[in-house]
Design an enzyme around this catalytic site. Sequence first.
Site, short mmCIF file in Angstrom:
data_model
loop_
_atom_site.label_atom_id
_atom_site.label_comp_id
_atom_site.label_asym_id
_atom_site.label_seq_id
_atom_site.Cartn_x
_atom_site.Cartn_y
_atom_site.Cartn_z
CB CYS A 296 -7.64 6.04 4.39
SG CYS A 296 -6.08 6.33 3.58
CB CYS B 190 -5.06 12.75 -6.49
SG CYS B 190 -4.65 11.79 -8.18
CB SER B 191 -7.76 12.90 -1.57
OG SER B 191 -6.92 11.53 -1.45
CG HIS C 173 -7.89 11.50 2.67
ND1 HIS C 173 -8.66 10.87 3.84
CD2 HIS C 173 -7.28 10.45 2.08
CE1 HIS C 173 -8.44 9.54 3.77
NE2 HIS C 173 -7.56 9.25 2.87
#
Length: 397
Positions: free
Chosen positions: A81, A213-214, A344
Site C-alpha cells: 500500500c 474500511c477503505s 484506495h
Amino acid sequence: MKSYLVGVGMTKFEKPETRDWQYWDMAKEAGTAALADARIAYGQVEQVVAGYCYQASTAGQRAAYGLGLTGVPVYNVNNNCATGSTALMMARQFVVGGQSECVLALGFEKMRRGSLGGGSDGEFATSPVARHYKIMADRHGFEATPPTAQLFANAAREHMERYGTTPAQLAAVAAKNHQHSTDNPNAQFQDPYTPEEILAARTVHAPLTKLQCSPTSDGAAAVVVASEAFVDRHGLGDRAVEITAQAMTTDTEESFASGSCLDVVGTPMSRAAARQVYETSGLGPDDLDVIELHDCFSVNELLTYEALGLCEEGESGKLVESGATTYGGRWVVNPSGGLISKGHPLGATGLAQATELSWQLRGEAGPRQVDGARVALAHNVGLGGAAVVTLLTRPRP
C-alpha cells in the site's frame, strides 16, 4: 539539493469495473494532467518511476508509453500500500542526487471487486505478511473474514482494551472523512454518514464496519518532481511545492516483539519515519497545517495521530472527538476524504496524497481548501512493510 513538486494530476477513483478502461488508460489520464499542470512536455522527463501492485511485470513501461516513446528509463515499484509514496521517494532521490532534473512518478491500479486476499489457509505460509498474520493468530485466532481487516480490527480491540477507546470514536474518524469527501469530485464515495449510520453498517470484523474500511478502487495519480535549477529555468516557481523532508522505514524487532497488533500494523515504522522527517526539517507537529494520512481502516487514523505526535499515546480517540482534526480544528486531516472515502487503488494512493497536498499548498483545493496552508505532511504505509512520511512546504507570502 532541493526538490519540488511542479505538476500533479489524478483520475477520479472509482469502484472496480465501473469504467471500461485499462490501467494504461488511467495512467495516461493522470500523467497527462500532471504534465499539463507543470506546463512541460513528456520529452522533458528524464526518468519515470511507476508504482503498482496488481499488474504484470513491466506494466510501468506499458503505462508510460501512452505518454510518449522517448526511450527514458522506467522503473517498476511494488511496495504494497506504500507503493505510490515509494515511487515518489525514488523520483525525489534521482533529483536530489543530481542524476536527473525532471522525473515523473506515476502510480496506478486496476483492481477486482471485493476485499483483498492473503493469509488464507492456502496462502498463509507463503504470504509476505505471514509473520504479521501469525502474531495476530497467536493472540486472537484467525477467522474467515478479510485478513487485513482482521489485523486492524484486532489492533482496534487492543487499543480499546488498553486505553478505553470507544466504537463511537472509531466511527467519528469515518464520519469526518466521509464528510470531507463530499467536496472532492475525485473521491470514490461522496456521501456523508453520521457516526450512528457508520456503527449500524455491516460488520466486516468487529469493531470495524464497512463504512470504516477503505474500498478496492481503480485509479491513477502522477506527480512531476524537479530540481531547483529546472524550476528556475522554466519559470515554475508559482507551481513549486518543496519536498522539504522525506523518510522511509521498514519493520524492526519492535514490530513483532510485543506480540501486539498495535505494533504489527505498522505503528513503530510510522513513528520512526515521522521522527526522521521532523529531525531533518526542523519542523514538528505544531507546524503542520494539513495532513493526508493512511486511514485504510478508521483505527489506523487514530494510531497514526499518535505515531505522528499529534497527541500522546492512547489519546487519539479523544483527539478526533474534540474536532481537532477537521476544519476549524488544529489540523485538517484527510481533506480529500482519505482512503476510507476517496478510495484506495494501492499503487496510486501515495501519489494522490501528494496531489491533494500540492493543491492545498497552492491554494487550489476549492471547497476543501485549508485556510493559509503552508506546511503539509503525507503518511503512507504498507504491511510487510514500509512507511513513508513526506513533509511538503510552500513559502509564506
